[in-house]
Design a protein around this motif. Sequence first.
Motif, PDB file in Angstrom:
ATOM      1  N   GLU A  94       0.832  -1.211   0.000  1.00  0.00           N
ATOM      2  CA  GLU A  94       0.000   0.000   0.000  1.00  0.00           C
ATOM      3  C   GLU A  94       0.866   1.261   0.000  1.00  0.00           C
ATOM      4  OE1 GLU A  94      -3.133   2.312   2.914  1.00  0.00           O
ATOM      5  OE2 GLU A  94      -3.041   0.127   3.013  1.00  0.00           O
ATOM      6  N   SER A 128       2.442   1.647  -3.414  1.00  0.00           N
ATOM      7  CA  SER A 128       1.450   2.151  -4.374  1.00  0.00           C
ATOM      8  C   SER A 128       1.230   3.646  -4.200  1.00  0.00           C
ATOM      9  CB  SER A 128       0.125   1.410  -4.212  1.00  0.00           C
ATOM     10  OG  SER A 128       0.252   0.081  -4.594  1.00  0.00           O
ATOM     11  N   THR A 129       1.131   4.085  -2.964  1.00  0.00           N
ATOM     12  CA  THR A 129       0.938   5.512  -2.689  1.00  0.00           C
ATOM     13  C   THR A 129       2.138   6.317  -3.184  1.00  0.00           C
ATOM     14  OG1 THR A 129      -0.439   5.050  -0.767  1.00  0.00           O
ATOM     15  CG2 THR A 129       0.597   7.227  -0.863  1.00  0.00           C
ATOM     16  N   ARG A 170       2.127   6.480  -6.983  1.00  0.00           N
ATOM     17  CA  ARG A 170       1.145   7.460  -7.479  1.00  0.00           C
ATOM     18  C   ARG A 170       1.646   8.888  -7.281  1.00  0.00           C
ATOM     19  NH1 ARG A 170      -2.385   3.944  -5.168  1.00  0.00           N
ATOM     20  NH2 ARG A 170      -2.592   5.196  -3.296  1.00  0.00           N
ATOM     21  N   GLU A 171       2.230   9.150  -6.113  1.00  0.00           N
ATOM     22  CA  GLU A 171       2.769  10.484  -5.855  1.00  0.00           C
ATOM     23  C   GLU A 171       3.854  10.837  -6.868  1.00  0.00           C
ATOM     24  OE1 GLU A 171       4.102  10.624  -1.800  1.00  0.00           O
ATOM     25  OE2 GLU A 171       2.067  10.456  -1.006  1.00  0.00           O
TER      26      GLU A 171
END
Length: 159
Positions: free
Chosen positions: A81, A84-85, A88-89
Motif C-alpha cells: 500500500e 502504491s501511494t 502514485r505520488e
Amino acid sequence: MRPKDFSGTSDPMIAEGCIKSLKVIFEFMELGDADRVRCATYLFGGDACLWWEGASVALNLATLSWTRITKVFYSKYITDEVCSTLTREFMTLRQGDLTVTEFISKFERGCHFVPLIANDAGAKLRHFLDRLRPILRRDVRVAGPTTYDVAVSGALAAE
C-alpha cells in the motif's frame, strides 16, 4: 564504520535507507547470507527488535537468506500500500512552486518506487523534463541534455 541501529519507523525512506546501507556494507565485506542476517538482526532495536522477535518465530533462522529477510522487513516497513501511494505520488509529481532542489529531492525519492523509470536512463530523463515548470523545461531542453544528471545541472543553472 558502524551502521546505525534501526529502531523502526513509519517513514519508508528511512527503512529503505537502512537496507541499502546494510547492502553496501555487506557487499564491501563480502558477507554471505547467514552473516548478513545475523548482522542485520543485531541492528534491530526498539520497536524493530520487538517486531523481529514476533516475525522470526515463523521463520527457519538456520536457513534464512538475506533475500527472505529483506522481504519480511519490507512487508512490515514498506508495505504494498505504501509503495502504491509513493508510486502514485511520483507519477503525478510536478515541480509547481517547488525550487529545483526541492523538486529533485522529491523526484529522486519517488523514482526509487518506479523501477521502470528509475532503471531506464531515457525514461528517467524524459519524466524529469516533463515534470519541470514549462519555462525551466524549455530552457533545459534547449541545451539538449542527454542524461538525467546533465538535465539536473541545467535545471539548477536555469533557475
